[in-house]
Enzyme design. Structure first.
Site, PDB file in Angstrom:
ATOM      1  N   PRO A  37      25.217  46.771  29.036  1.00 50.53           N
ATOM      2  CA  PRO A  37      24.658  48.057  29.465  1.00 50.53           C
ATOM      3  C   PRO A  37      24.744  48.214  30.981  1.00 50.53           C
ATOM      4  O   PRO A  37      24.516  47.259  31.715  1.00 50.53           O
ATOM      5  CB  PRO A  37      23.197  47.996  29.003  1.00 50.53           C
ATOM      6  CG  PRO A  37      22.963  46.666  28.416  1.00 50.53           C
ATOM      7  CD  PRO A  37      24.254  45.922  28.352  1.00 50.53           C
ATOM      8  N   GLU A  38      25.129  49.402  31.435  1.00 49.73           N
ATOM      9  CA  GLU A  38      25.184  49.697  32.864  1.00 49.73           C
ATOM     10  C   GLU A  38      24.032  50.640  33.213  1.00 49.73           C
ATOM     11  O   GLU A  38      23.179  50.908  32.374  1.00 49.73           O
ATOM     12  CB  GLU A  38      26.546  50.326  33.212  1.00 49.73           C
ATOM     13  CG  GLU A  38      27.722  49.431  32.831  1.00 49.73           C
ATOM     14  CD  GLU A  38      29.078  50.051  33.169  1.00 49.73           C
ATOM     15  OE1 GLU A  38      29.156  50.838  34.116  1.00 49.73           O
ATOM     16  OE2 GLU A  38      30.049  49.731  32.472  1.00 49.73           O
TER      17      GLU A  38
ATOM     18  N   LYS B  99      20.518  46.827  36.575  1.00 50.61           N
ATOM     19  CA  LYS B  99      20.465  46.660  35.126  1.00 50.61           C
ATOM     20  C   LYS B  99      19.172  45.995  34.658  1.00 50.61           C
ATOM     21  O   LYS B  99      19.053  45.613  33.497  1.00 50.61           O
ATOM     22  CB  LYS B  99      21.682  45.845  34.673  1.00 50.61           C
ATOM     23  CG  LYS B  99      23.015  46.506  35.067  1.00 50.61           C
ATOM     24  CD  LYS B  99      24.191  45.584  34.822  1.00 50.61           C
ATOM     25  CE  LYS B  99      25.487  46.214  35.324  1.00 50.61           C
ATOM     26  NZ  LYS B  99      26.635  45.305  35.161  1.00 50.61           N
TER      27      LYS B  99
ATOM     28  N   ARG C 144      23.284  37.786  21.168  1.00 52.11           N
ATOM     29  CA  ARG C 144      23.967  36.690  21.871  1.00 52.11           C
ATOM     30  C   ARG C 144      23.029  35.832  22.714  1.00 52.11           C
ATOM     31  O   ARG C 144      23.450  34.830  23.279  1.00 52.11           O
ATOM     32  CB  ARG C 144      25.117  37.261  22.709  1.00 52.11           C
ATOM     33  CG  ARG C 144      26.161  37.899  21.787  1.00 52.11           C
ATOM     34  CD  ARG C 144      27.348  38.409  22.528  1.00 52.11           C
ATOM     35  NE  ARG C 144      28.121  37.338  23.148  1.00 52.11           N
ATOM     36  CZ  ARG C 144      29.226  37.546  23.839  1.00 52.11           C
ATOM     37  NH1 ARG C 144      29.679  38.765  24.001  1.00 52.11           N
ATOM     38  NH2 ARG C 144      29.876  36.538  24.370  1.00 52.11           N
TER      39      ARG C 144
ATOM     40  N   ARG D 223      33.003  46.158  53.495  1.00 53.23           N
ATOM     41  CA  ARG D 223      33.702  45.110  52.752  1.00 53.23           C
ATOM     42  C   ARG D 223      35.202  45.098  53.014  1.00 53.23           C
ATOM     43  O   ARG D 223      35.983  44.585  52.217  1.00 53.23           O
ATOM     44  CB  ARG D 223      33.416  45.227  51.255  1.00 53.23           C
ATOM     45  CG  ARG D 223      31.969  44.977  50.910  1.00 53.23           C
ATOM     46  CD  ARG D 223      31.508  43.630  51.468  1.00 53.23           C
ATOM     47  NE  ARG D 223      30.069  43.451  51.306  1.00 53.23           N
ATOM     48  CZ  ARG D 223      29.519  42.650  50.410  1.00 53.23           C
ATOM     49  NH1 ARG D 223      30.273  41.949  49.598  1.00 53.23           N
ATOM     50  NH2 ARG D 223      28.215  42.539  50.335  1.00 53.23           N
TER      51      ARG D 223
ATOM     52  N   ARG E 269      38.818  42.098  34.963  1.00 52.91           N
ATOM     53  CA  ARG E 269      38.368  43.097  33.992  1.00 52.91           C
ATOM     54  C   ARG E 269      39.470  44.114  33.719  1.00 52.91           C
ATOM     55  O   ARG E 269      40.139  44.592  34.643  1.00 52.91           O
ATOM     56  CB  ARG E 269      37.124  43.837  34.507  1.00 52.91           C
ATOM     57  CG  ARG E 269      35.941  42.937  34.826  1.00 52.91           C
ATOM     58  CD  ARG E 269      35.429  42.185  33.603  1.00 52.91           C
ATOM     59  NE  ARG E 269      34.924  43.076  32.571  1.00 52.91           N
ATOM     60  CZ  ARG E 269      33.668  43.497  32.491  1.00 52.91           C
ATOM     61  NH1 ARG E 269      32.781  43.105  33.383  1.00 52.91           N
ATOM     62  NH2 ARG E 269      33.290  44.297  31.516  1.00 52.91           N
TER      63      ARG E 269
END
Ligand SMILES: [Zn+2]
Length: 305
Positions: free
Chosen positions: A2-3, A59, A142, A185, A295
């Site tokens: 979930p985001e 989250k 899980r 960054r 990803r």
């Protein structure tokens, strides 16, 4: 996993359903879910306590009591499920079926034996029962999720220890701050950078891809090459897409269900995620999928530059 929109959906629903309620009992069925104290200490710490409000940072779900905060990290498959069971006396009475069901909404996933808001399953780790008879389950197939109780005035310290950056929905996340954070960054690739929870919390693999598409930014672009205009488009896209996703109760691309056991309905609105090989909705070019920072990432090789 979930985001932000999925966790925000749960936060909002829990705020409506359990804020103001008092916990009557806590049953820990899987003690390892509790971090930092024993299951008995955990239960004792929140028993007979009233829930003040429900917060969120990235989250993390933050269930606040007077003085303490119960932090819940859903990780991959954690679910917080609200259940309003019919009163036991009703089920014994004859003719009870004439009455409308007392459940908040039909919990279809539970019927398929996948958990849901229907009842205790083998993946139920904690059962919170409130004084009015309603119940909150924490289920996790899980078993990667965890719960931890921290003093509310040390929430910020905990968040820092978890290396969580500012939440994307935080009111301080105005464009100028977003731009400065991204530019700080240097040469990092933009798509993995958006997902970096220690920089900005809440954006994951789905919404980072969708925002890059919407802003026409190639996911491999280096952060320090993005113009003000491009960063503005990204910032707008992230906000618009995630706000819309909250309205649709999130994206159920995996096991996600909301606090009523219902899947989110945003998947049909996703424009690139899971659509590799299909035509771009803008220019009809075939969408491609590339592994970026570990990803899978889908994008349009023509209109994302
Ligand atoms: Zn395109």
């Amino acid at each position: 996993m979930p985001e932000l929109p999925e966790v925000e959906t749960i936060r909002h629903q829990l705020q409506q359903k359990i804020a103001g309620k008092t916990i009557k009992s806590v049953e820990v069925r899987y003690p390892k879910v509790v971090h930092g104290m024993s299951a008995t200490e955990f239960a004792r710490a929140i028993q007979n306590k009233k829930i003040k409000d429900i917060g969120r940072q990235g989250k993390l779900v933050l269930i606040r009591f007077d003085g303490n905060t119960l932090v819940v990290h859903l990780k991959m498959t954690g679910r917080l499920l609200f259940h309003n069971p019919p009163h036991p006396s009703l089920t014994l009475r004859e003719g009870v079926k004439k009455f409308p069901p007392l459940r908040v909404r039909p919990a279809s996933p539970a019927k398929r034996g996948e958990g849901g808001a229907g009842g205790v399953t083998k993946s139920t780790e904690v059962v919170f029962t409130f004084t009015n008879g309603t119940v909150l389950h924490y289920d996790d197939i899980r078993r990667f999720g965890y719960m931890k109780i921290v003093p509310t005035d040390e929430e910020a310290k905990f968040v820092q220890k978890e290396q969580l950056g500012i939440d994307f929905f935080d009111k301080a996340m105005i464009f100028e701050n977003f731009r400065d954070l991204i530019r700080s960054r240097g040469g990092s690739q933009i798509k993995p950078l958006l997902m970096k929870q220690s920089l900005i919390a809440g954006i994951g693999n789905i919404y980072a891809q969708e925002a890059c598409f919407e802003a026409r930014v190639h996911p491999l672009r280096k952060a320090n090459t993005l113009s003000d205009r491009e960063l503005k488009e990204l910032h707008n896209a992230l906000r618009a897409i995630m706000q819309k996703a909250v309205k649709y109760h999130g994206s159920s691309v995996d096991a996600f269900v909301d606090a009523y056991g219902q899947p989110g309905k945003f998947v049909p609105h996703l424009k690139v995620y899971g659509r590799e090989g299909e035509p771009c909705r803008r220019c009809k070019t075939q969408l491609v999928k590339k592994n970026i920072g570990g990803r899978g990432t889908v994008f349009c090789p023509k209109c994302q530059t």
